[in-house]
Design an enzyme around this catalytic site. Structure first.
Site, PDB file in Angstrom:
ATOM      1  N   GLY A 169     -32.531  23.199  -6.372  1.00 23.02           N
ATOM      2  CA  GLY A 169     -33.262  23.948  -5.346  1.00 23.02           C
ATOM      3  C   GLY A 169     -34.561  24.521  -5.860  1.00 23.02           C
ATOM      4  N   ASP A 206     -43.180  16.276  -2.575  1.00 21.09           N
ATOM      5  CA  ASP A 206     -44.108  16.282  -1.431  1.00 21.09           C
ATOM      6  C   ASP A 206     -43.391  16.765  -0.165  1.00 21.09           C
ATOM      7  OD1 ASP A 206     -46.249  15.329  -2.936  1.00 21.09           O
ATOM      8  OD2 ASP A 206     -45.725  13.234  -2.557  1.00 21.09           O
ATOM      9  N   ASN A 221     -54.040   7.372  -1.269  1.00 24.36           N
ATOM     10  CA  ASN A 221     -54.043   6.162  -2.101  1.00 24.36           C
ATOM     11  C   ASN A 221     -53.321   5.043  -1.383  1.00 24.36           C
ATOM     12  OD1 ASN A 221     -55.238   7.193  -4.418  1.00 24.36           O
ATOM     13  ND2 ASN A 221     -53.293   7.800  -5.333  1.00 24.36           N
ATOM     14  N   GLY A 256     -38.795   5.403  -1.890  1.00 25.11           N
ATOM     15  CA  GLY A 256     -40.228   5.553  -1.619  1.00 25.11           C
ATOM     16  C   GLY A 256     -40.614   6.995  -1.368  1.00 25.11           C
ATOM     17  N   GLU A 283     -55.144  16.042  -7.128  1.00 23.13           N
ATOM     18  CA  GLU A 283     -55.710  14.694  -7.258  1.00 23.13           C
ATOM     19  C   GLU A 283     -57.160  14.636  -6.775  1.00 23.13           C
ATOM     20  OE1 GLU A 283     -51.722  11.893  -7.181  1.00 23.13           O
ATOM     21  OE2 GLU A 283     -52.675  12.321  -5.270  1.00 23.13           O
ATOM     22  N   LEU A 314     -36.645  22.951  -8.606  1.00 23.19           N
ATOM     23  CA  LEU A 314     -35.669  22.729  -9.676  1.00 23.19           C
ATOM     24  C   LEU A 314     -34.828  21.488  -9.415  1.00 23.19           C
ATOM     25  CD1 LEU A 314     -34.384  26.438  -9.712  1.00 23.19           C
ATOM     26  CD2 LEU A 314     -36.021  25.472 -11.333  1.00 23.19           C
TER      27      LEU A 314
END
Ligand code: ADP
Length: 307
Positions: free
Chosen positions: A227, A254, A13, A289, A142, A223
């Site tokens: 962790g 990510d 994206n 970001g 996605e 978590l």
């Protein structure tokens, strides 16, 4: 140590942030303060994340035949990623997320998936040879589920480990869960998948167990600062998080998933891989970001060795 070879089938994206005093009412035209544009999408983030951590990465995806699509391709190639399986789609625009952020950091989003929802089973079939030869197939939610299902089936023809990061959360059919080797939900995604609120370690274990019962081989529930919890048949292990001064946890999931995929592709154990993933996730939380915050291997190793 052999170089990790990872195929990501996933989204790209262009994320456009507009900063305003307040969020617009219907019909209102606002003058914003500034904007910021960055490449995103969970597929692109995790592909770039894995590349920065030292893996060879092939992204199977689609971008539009437009300026953003060109920008995305340039970005991927500047990271040294293989572009052979990224289609330029003439029927749909590039995926775009428009994010309005007000002075209180409240936000409103419009996500236009565009070409991402046209990543088709035929696209993964065209990449079948690379997919079967990869150490790890890494996917998120996605893109269409039928494409995920086809990719998993092809990966099973080889010796490829199938890792699914079920984000953004949506219920998944058992035919997919049964074939996924490793599922990596965060706590809220685990709740959507199982109906069990995974707020405490005990509840997270119960949610992980419910996913094992559906046929997943291993579940790693992230978590946040605590962790990750590895849940596998007959054994649950808590791998403690790494303490940092977090400024923005966008992209932490990510970074974690990319770290996990790279370490497993290098032949590390689930515990070792979760430790590296925790370091990557924690480091990304120290910078604003998503993609700009994904750490390199050198940064992770320096951080791991820091007193
Ligand atoms: P998501 O970003 O998908 O919501 P989490 O919040 O669980 O997922 O974060 C993913 C991983 O990033 C965690 O398992 C952990 O390794 C790391 N992480 C996230 N937030 C922090 C934090 N505040 N301090 C240290 N590590 C963090």
């Amino acid at each position: 140590m052999s170089k990790a070879n990872i195929v990501v089938v996933g989204s790209s994206n262009m994320d456009i942030f507009c900063y305003t005093d307040h969020l617009p009412e219907p019909g209102e035209t606002l003058i914003g303060d500034r904007y910021w544009m960055t490449l995103g999408g969970k597929g692109a983030n995790q592909a770039v994340g894995a590349r920065r951590l030292g893996a060879e990465v092939t992204l199977v995806g689609r971008v539009g035949d437009d300026l953003f699509g060109q920008r995305m391709l340039d970005n991927f190639s500047s990271h040294g990623m293989a572009l052979d399986h990224i289609q330029v789609d003439r029927e749909a625009g590039s995926g775009v997320a428009l994010i309005l952020v007000d002075k209180q950091a409240e936000n409103s989003l419009v996500v236009v998936p565009g070409a991402n929802m046209r990543i088709a089973p035929a696209d993964v079939e065209a990449a079948a040879r690379v997919l079967r030869a990869a150490d790890v197939l890494l996917m998120q939610l996605e893109i269409p589920l039928e494409t995920i299902q086809r990719a998993v089936d092809i990966a099973h023809e080889g010796d490829t480990l199938c890792v699914l990061n079920p984000a953004p959360a949506r219920p998944l059919p058992d035919v997919i869960l049964e074939k996924v080797h490793l599922l990596t939900p965060n706590q809220s995604e685990a709740r959507v998948l199982t109906g069990i609120p995974a707020d405490t370690l005990e509840d997270a274990e119960a949610a992980g167990q419910a996913l094992l019962d559906k046929g997943v081989q291993t579940v790693i529930i992230t978590l946040g600062a605590q962790g990750a919890l590895i849940v596998r048949p007959g054994e649950t292990t808590h791998v403690e998080g790494v303490s940092v001064d977090a400024v923005d946890t966008t992209g932490a999931g990510d970074a974690f998933t990319a770290g996990l995929a790279v370490a497993l592709a290098e032949g590390k154990t689930l515990e070792q891989a979760s430790r590296l993933a925790n370091l990557a996730g924690a480091l990304s939380a120290t910078k604003p970001g998503a993609m700009p915050s994904l750490p390199t291997r050198d940064e992770v190793e320096a951080f791991a060795g820091a007193p």
